[in-house]
Motif scaffolding. Structure first.
Motif, mmCIF file in Angstrom:
data_model
loop_
_atom_site.group_PDB
_atom_site.id
_atom_site.type_symbol
_atom_site.label_atom_id
_atom_site.label_comp_id
_atom_site.label_asym_id
_atom_site.label_seq_id
_atom_site.Cartn_x
_atom_site.Cartn_y
_atom_site.Cartn_z
ATOM 1 N N GLY A 180 17.976 -47.853 45.345
ATOM 2 C CA GLY A 180 18.704 -47.075 46.342
ATOM 3 C C GLY A 180 19.702 -46.155 45.659
ATOM 4 O O GLY A 180 19.606 -45.895 44.455
ATOM 5 N N LYS A 181 20.675 -45.671 46.401
ATOM 6 C CA LYS A 181 21.637 -44.732 45.817
ATOM 7 C C LYS A 181 22.336 -45.323 44.595
ATOM 8 O O LYS A 181 22.463 -44.670 43.557
ATOM 9 N N VAL A 182 22.796 -46.566 44.698
ATOM 10 C CA VAL A 182 23.528 -47.173 43.594
ATOM 11 C C VAL A 182 22.588 -47.519 42.439
ATOM 12 O O VAL A 182 22.873 -47.205 41.273
ATOM 13 N N ALA A 205 7.634 -44.625 45.932
ATOM 14 C CA ALA A 205 8.032 -43.272 45.538
ATOM 15 C C ALA A 205 9.289 -43.292 44.684
ATOM 16 O O ALA A 205 9.430 -42.499 43.738
ATOM 17 N N ARG A 206 10.216 -44.194 44.994
ATOM 18 C CA ARG A 206 11.435 -44.306 44.187
ATOM 19 C C ARG A 206 11.103 -44.803 42.786
ATOM 20 O O ARG A 206 11.707 -44.371 41.801
ATOM 21 N N VAL A 207 10.147 -45.705 42.686
ATOM 22 C CA VAL A 207 9.735 -46.206 41.374
ATOM 23 C C VAL A 207 9.115 -45.086 40.553
ATOM 24 O O VAL A 207 9.418 -44.920 39.357
ATOM 25 N N ARG A 208 8.267 -44.290 41.183
ATOM 26 C CA ARG A 208 7.647 -43.166 40.473
ATOM 27 C C ARG A 208 8.710 -42.166 40.013
ATOM 28 O O ARG A 208 8.634 -41.625 38.900
ATOM 29 N N LEU A 217 9.677 -48.212 32.928
ATOM 30 C CA LEU A 217 8.453 -48.940 33.218
ATOM 31 C C LEU A 217 8.575 -49.555 34.600
ATOM 32 O O LEU A 217 9.680 -49.892 35.046
ATOM 33 N N ALA A 218 7.456 -49.724 35.278
ATOM 34 C CA ALA A 218 7.472 -50.248 36.642
ATOM 35 C C ALA A 218 7.101 -51.724 36.675
ATOM 36 O O ALA A 218 6.264 -52.187 35.898
ATOM 37 N N SER A 219 7.756 -52.436 37.582
ATOM 38 C CA SER A 219 7.411 -53.824 37.881
ATOM 39 C C SER A 219 7.338 -53.959 39.389
ATOM 40 O O SER A 219 7.823 -53.101 40.131
#
Length: 346
Positions: A180-182, A205-208, A217-219
């Protein structure tokens, strides 16, 4: 500690059936000053969940303000509803404002999860007891979120110094849960300090975006707490540090922005028992409430940032006192804060 056995000054249930509005205001403590705490809007499973969230958050705000050295107490408002649904948000938040006005300054609200600056503008139509409105210090360039992230960044550095002997983030692996924002702003601070990021969020989308912006890296949200890392940074909802999650942690430090990270008080002892350094949530994430206090006092962004920088020293004190007293950091933070409150909350 059973949240239901704690004393609260007020617990108020609000309802306006004509507009489908239902909310709860919890005021925990006002002996040091008016209660501060934002307004959260969530789709709770039932009314009891909403009440419990309000109670836990209000108590956390009391402790956060006291430890940050600002002359305010703790409170929280929660609106029961799904953000983004087709409701008359202006009417809802104006209804909240009418109730706040009746409290005559006992509780001052502001931004939290699910609420917006425009929502606070609606509250302002009915009362002056609100912050984070259009043009205010907290709303300007999202300063509340920025300082919360900055304080967490400083807290991670203080934690690294305690755990590793150096506050350097270079090549340290930080697993950030929640973008999120923080959480997203925290990632920027960490990436600029040469940390390596692993991120997770329910919004793909935020992860991308984090992967593209920070080389992260994504989890998956379900797996992020167990990934091997130096620091696990929970920045989403509370209660993520429960018995099962703590057993699966593969990190040296837990330090993040989420409120009420411990599912139960015993979970602070479980983290301690595993030899993992925990930065208590209300100590490390106080940047937002510090901005609110600065806004109410008529101070500027530079003052808010300077005050937020005290978080580093506050955590150093907690870590040292925990070692000296033979306590978990969670218990040490509570003891220090209760001493600051004069031991008697009521």
């Amino acid at each position: 500690m059973n949240i239901w056995t704690q004393d609260y000054e007020q617990l108020i249930f609000l309802q306006d059936r004509s507009i489908g509005f239902k909310a709860i205001i919890a005021v925990h403590h006002t002996k040091l000053g008016p209660a501060l705490g934002g307004c959260r809007m969530m789709d709770y499973g039932n009314e009891e969940e909403a009440v419990l969230d309000a109670l836990r958050l209000a108590r956390g705000m009391t402790y956060k303000s006291a430890l940050a050295g600002i002359p305010y107490g703790g409170g929280k408002a929660v609106i029961v509803g799904r953000p983004g649904t087709a409701v008359n948000r202006e009417a809802w938040f104006r209804s909240l404002g009418k109730q706040l006005h009746k409290l005559n300054g006992l509780y001052i609200t502001g931004l939290d999860l699910g609420s917006t600056v425009q929502d606070m503008d609606g509250v302002r139509e009915e009362t002056a007891y609100v912050t984070d409105t259009t043009g205010s210090l907290g709303a300007d360039n999202e300063l509340t979120a920025t300082m919360t992230a900055y304080g967490v960044f400083l807290g991670i550095r203080a934690s690294l110094k305690r755990a590793y002997g150096s506050e350097s983030l270079r090549n340290k692996v930080i697993a950030v849960q929640g973008l999120g924002k923080v959480g997203f702003k925290l990632c920027r601070y960490l990436q600029e300090a040469d940390a390596k990021l692993i991120v997770a969020d329910i919004d793909a989308a935020r992860v991308r975006l984090a992967a593209a912006s920070f080389g992260a890296l994504a989890s998956s949200p379900e797996a992020i707490a167990a990934v091997p890392c130096d620091v696990f940074a929970p920045c989403a909802l509370g209660g993520v540090l429960h018995e099962g999650a703590i057993a699966a942690l593969d990190c040296a430090i837990v330090a993040g922005a989420a409120n009420n990270q411990l599912a139960t008080p015993e979970d602070g002892e479980r983290i301690h028992g595993r030899g993992i350094l925990y930065a208590p949530d209300y100590a490390i994430n106080a940047g937002g409430i510090i901005v609110t206090a600065a806004e109410l006092e008529g101070a500027d962004a530079a003052k808010a940032k300077s005050d937020t920088e005290r978080i580093y020293g506050s955590l150093e004190r907690i870590f040292a006192e925990a070692s000296l007293r033979g306590l978990s950091t969670a218990a040490a933070a509570d003891q220090i804060t209760e001493e600051l409150l004069g031991k008697q909350l009521f």
